[in-house]
Design a protein around this motif. Sequence first.
Motif, short mmCIF file in Angstrom:
data_model
loop_
_atom_site.label_atom_id
_atom_site.label_comp_id
_atom_site.label_asym_id
_atom_site.label_seq_id
_atom_site.Cartn_x
_atom_site.Cartn_y
_atom_site.Cartn_z
N THR A 1 -8.56 2.71 2.61
CA THR A 1 -8.44 2.69 4.07
C THR A 1 -9.51 3.56 4.70
O THR A 1 -9.93 4.57 4.10
N TRP B 1 0.89 -1.18 0.00
CA TRP B 1 0.00 0.00 0.00
C TRP B 1 0.92 1.22 0.00
O TRP B 1 1.86 1.29 0.80
N ASN C 1 -4.98 -2.63 8.08
CA ASN C 1 -5.20 -3.94 7.47
C ASN C 1 -4.44 -4.95 8.32
O ASN C 1 -3.25 -4.74 8.61
N GLU D 1 -5.49 -1.11 -1.23
CA GLU D 1 -6.84 -1.19 -0.67
C GLU D 1 -7.25 0.14 -0.07
O GLU D 1 -6.45 0.79 0.61
#
Length: 151
Positions: A64, A41, A101, A62
């Motif tokens: 957040t 990320w 995550n 991804e």
Amino acid sequence: MPFQALKPQVEKILQDTSKEVDARLTAVCQLLRSEIPYYDWVGFYFQNGDKEELKLGPFAGEPTDHTIIPFGKGICGQVAVSNKNFVVPDVKAQTNYIACNIDVKAEIVIPLFKNGVNIGQIDIDSQTADPFSREDESFLEFVNQKVAEIL
Ligand code: SME
């Protein structure tokens, strides 16, 4: 791809004035995430106006929930205050850490200075344990310098 080979690509993306600045920053995040295997990320946070908080900017990876981070909170918020690189080989060993995550094992945050003022940072999460070296710090300092030139 080695960092030396990535540098001219980063510069090329940032100098492409046919695109908005945010699109260029997103492209840099995507480049780093796709070319460096342990960068899972990659995102920029910037100070939110004159508030003592960071706001998520362009990123790759991804989405957040942590789009706003108060100064002092988490790794990012600590860098907003310290003005120093923060390399975290093992996020579980950190008490002041905001988990985005559960698969993240390590993190690096490098402050971004414009005219000597800390205006934001680049943040990398890794799902590999203890992956970051001094080379990552130097490379990300380079990226931030080049980003500062177009802000
Ligand atoms: N882990 C960060 C929060 C940002 S996410 O990694 C995208 C922190 O502790 O500040």
